[in-house]
Design an enzyme around this catalytic site. Sequence first.
Site, PDB file in Angstrom:
ATOM      1  N   ASN A   1      10.427   4.969 -15.873  1.00 19.48           N
ATOM      2  CA  ASN A   1      11.734   5.205 -16.513  1.00 19.48           C
ATOM      3  C   ASN A   1      12.249   6.620 -16.274  1.00 19.48           C
ATOM      4  O   ASN A   1      13.447   6.828 -16.068  1.00 19.48           O
ATOM      5  CB  ASN A   1      11.621   4.945 -18.022  1.00 19.48           C
ATOM      6  CG  ASN A   1      11.814   3.463 -18.326  1.00 19.48           C
ATOM      7  OD1 ASN A   1      11.832   2.644 -17.420  1.00 19.48           O
ATOM      8  ND2 ASN A   1      11.959   3.132 -19.599  1.00 19.48           N
ATOM      9  N   GLU A   2      11.329   7.581 -16.302  1.00 18.61           N
ATOM     10  CA  GLU A   2      11.767   8.967 -16.083  1.00 18.61           C
ATOM     11  C   GLU A   2      12.343   9.115 -14.674  1.00 18.61           C
ATOM     12  O   GLU A   2      13.377   9.772 -14.465  1.00 18.61           O
ATOM     13  CB  GLU A   2      10.582   9.943 -16.270  1.00 18.61           C
ATOM     14  CG  GLU A   2      10.108  10.090 -17.705  1.00 18.61           C
ATOM     15  CD  GLU A   2       9.284   8.913 -18.201  1.00 18.61           C
ATOM     16  OE1 GLU A   2       8.789   8.126 -17.354  1.00 18.61           O
ATOM     17  OE2 GLU A   2       9.139   8.741 -19.431  1.00 18.61           O
TER      18      GLU A   2
ATOM     19  N   SER B   1      -1.594  -4.235  -6.170  1.00 22.16           N
ATOM     20  CA  SER B   1      -1.614  -5.543  -6.820  1.00 22.16           C
ATOM     21  C   SER B   1      -2.064  -6.612  -5.835  1.00 22.16           C
ATOM     22  O   SER B   1      -1.581  -6.654  -4.694  1.00 22.16           O
ATOM     23  CB  SER B   1      -0.217  -5.921  -7.327  1.00 22.16           C
ATOM     24  OG  SER B   1       0.232  -4.971  -8.258  1.00 22.16           O
TER      25      SER B   1
ATOM     26  N   GLY C   1       0.829  -1.214   0.000  1.00 26.61           N
ATOM     27  CA  GLY C   1       0.000   0.000   0.000  1.00 26.61           C
ATOM     28  C   GLY C   1       0.856   1.254   0.000  1.00 26.61           C
ATOM     29  O   GLY C   1       0.938   1.954   1.010  1.00 26.61           O
TER      30      GLY C   1
ATOM     31  N   GLU D   1      13.385  -4.965  -3.520  1.00 23.22           N
ATOM     32  CA  GLU D   1      12.612  -5.263  -4.727  1.00 23.22           C
ATOM     33  C   GLU D   1      13.536  -5.649  -5.886  1.00 23.22           C
ATOM     34  O   GLU D   1      13.127  -6.301  -6.824  1.00 23.22           O
ATOM     35  CB  GLU D   1      11.779  -4.028  -5.092  1.00 23.22           C
ATOM     36  CG  GLU D   1      10.632  -4.311  -6.034  1.00 23.22           C
ATOM     37  CD  GLU D   1       9.647  -3.148  -6.096  1.00 23.22           C
ATOM     38  OE1 GLU D   1      10.013  -2.027  -5.707  1.00 23.22           O
ATOM     39  OE2 GLU D   1       8.517  -3.378  -6.528  1.00 23.22           O
TER      40      GLU D   1
END
Length: 396
Positions: free
Chosen positions: A374-375, A167, A132, A250
Amino acid sequence: MKIGFSEQDEHFRQEVAGWLAEHLCGAFEALRFRGGPGDEHMFAPERKAWERKLAEGGWTCVGWAPEHGGRGLSISQQVIFHEEYARAGGPGRMGHIGEGLAGPTIAAFGSEDQKRRFLPGIVAGTTFWCQGYSEPGAGSDLAAVKTRAAQDANGDWLINGQKVWTSLAHESDWCFVLARTEPGSVGHHGLSFLLVPMDQPGISVRPIEQMTGTSEFNEVFFDDARTEAANIVGQPGEGWKIAMALLGFERGVSTLGQQMQFHNELDEIIAIARANGADRDPQLRLRLAEAWCGLRILRYNSLRMLSGPQDGSLRREATIYKLNWSSWHASLGKLAMDVLGPEAELLDAAPYQLSRLQSLYLFSRADTLYGGSNEIQRNIIAERALGMPREPRVRP
Ligand SMILES: Cc1cc2nc3c(=O)[nH]c(=O)nc-3n(C[C@H](O)[C@H](O)[C@H](O)COP(=O)(O)OP(=O)(O)OC[C@H]3O[C@@H](n4cnc5c(N)ncnc54)[C@H](O)[C@@H]3O)c2cc1C
């Protein structure tokens, strides 16, 4: 440290492959190559049963320390496990958020009581977690989270606000929530990291349906949702530090397994190119060869990334890695469509049954967004790896 595979490692590889061949069959056969990106909504109960089967064999949390219930595998053996898992078509892991994110965070920052209460369920494949963090208005700019939590007279935390893109929230027992616990605080100050049970009246989960008709992520609403005082990780106000360390986990060793999946996808695309003649198109041949090289480079970079300390700190190699794999994978999706040709655009009427490569194309669009777009990755590289000045941040 140099990663190579010793004779002992190769024996271990046979052990993993043997166990998977023996168990990923029968009732679990239908799960092979299922439940990955774009397919995460499928076979949820069966994949939870598979988690328990993995746990019985001692194949969950393989990299965790034995004191936390893990197998304590070396890095190279973890790599082997994840590679063999993907090679055998092991299903997308329902427990990955617990095993890869919640568990390592609790192990690193949690109290002894939290470790005792939360880690065994993750190891046993019986407790499932969701993340969350993101909110409407707080995605890339995560420090803008508005969800707030305050303690009542008993010390319980009462949580109010909304998360989004969560998710597998609908399949989860617990959620780790980044919430603002210091009224009036802004930015990364005054945030806390709370462990919140999902099954309670104060939480509603609303699936986000996508154009494919599927929904593996959700909006999650907190209306006086409750968690006990003991379910804060670290101290009040330390949430940002813990949330950032979690993002370091991660980018861990399971990325090597992800590359084996990429390998499976590239092999499938090459087989199709051979079958439909796309391998005689000069442009497509070049792109296939480039994709193959790109995958090799990803592998070498992740081996380099995993050669350093696994303490949750964000390493320079890791900052490159997310940008590299997500861009590579998104262009692989495009390549798959071009190799398929007109067939790529054919679908029966809804409910759509996407082929694996159609799914790859659509869902690899998300790769360049989640886990830091990506930015944002380029910003991180500029600031942390190259030492450039921080980009101006606008705060109300
Ligand atoms: C498949 C998927 C699963 C996800 N699962 C979860 C989950 O389980 N839990 C969770 O908490 N979140 C989850 N997310 C959310 C994800 O973390 C966010 O989508 C991500 O952080 C981007 O935030 P945003 O969507 O709000 O986009 P925004 O932050 O609004 O960005 C929109 C666009 O603006 C660009 N942009 C933003 N800021 C800058 C800047 N400073 N400089 C340059 N460009 C900028 C971005 O790159 C992007 O292109 C998931 C997302 C996806 C796609």
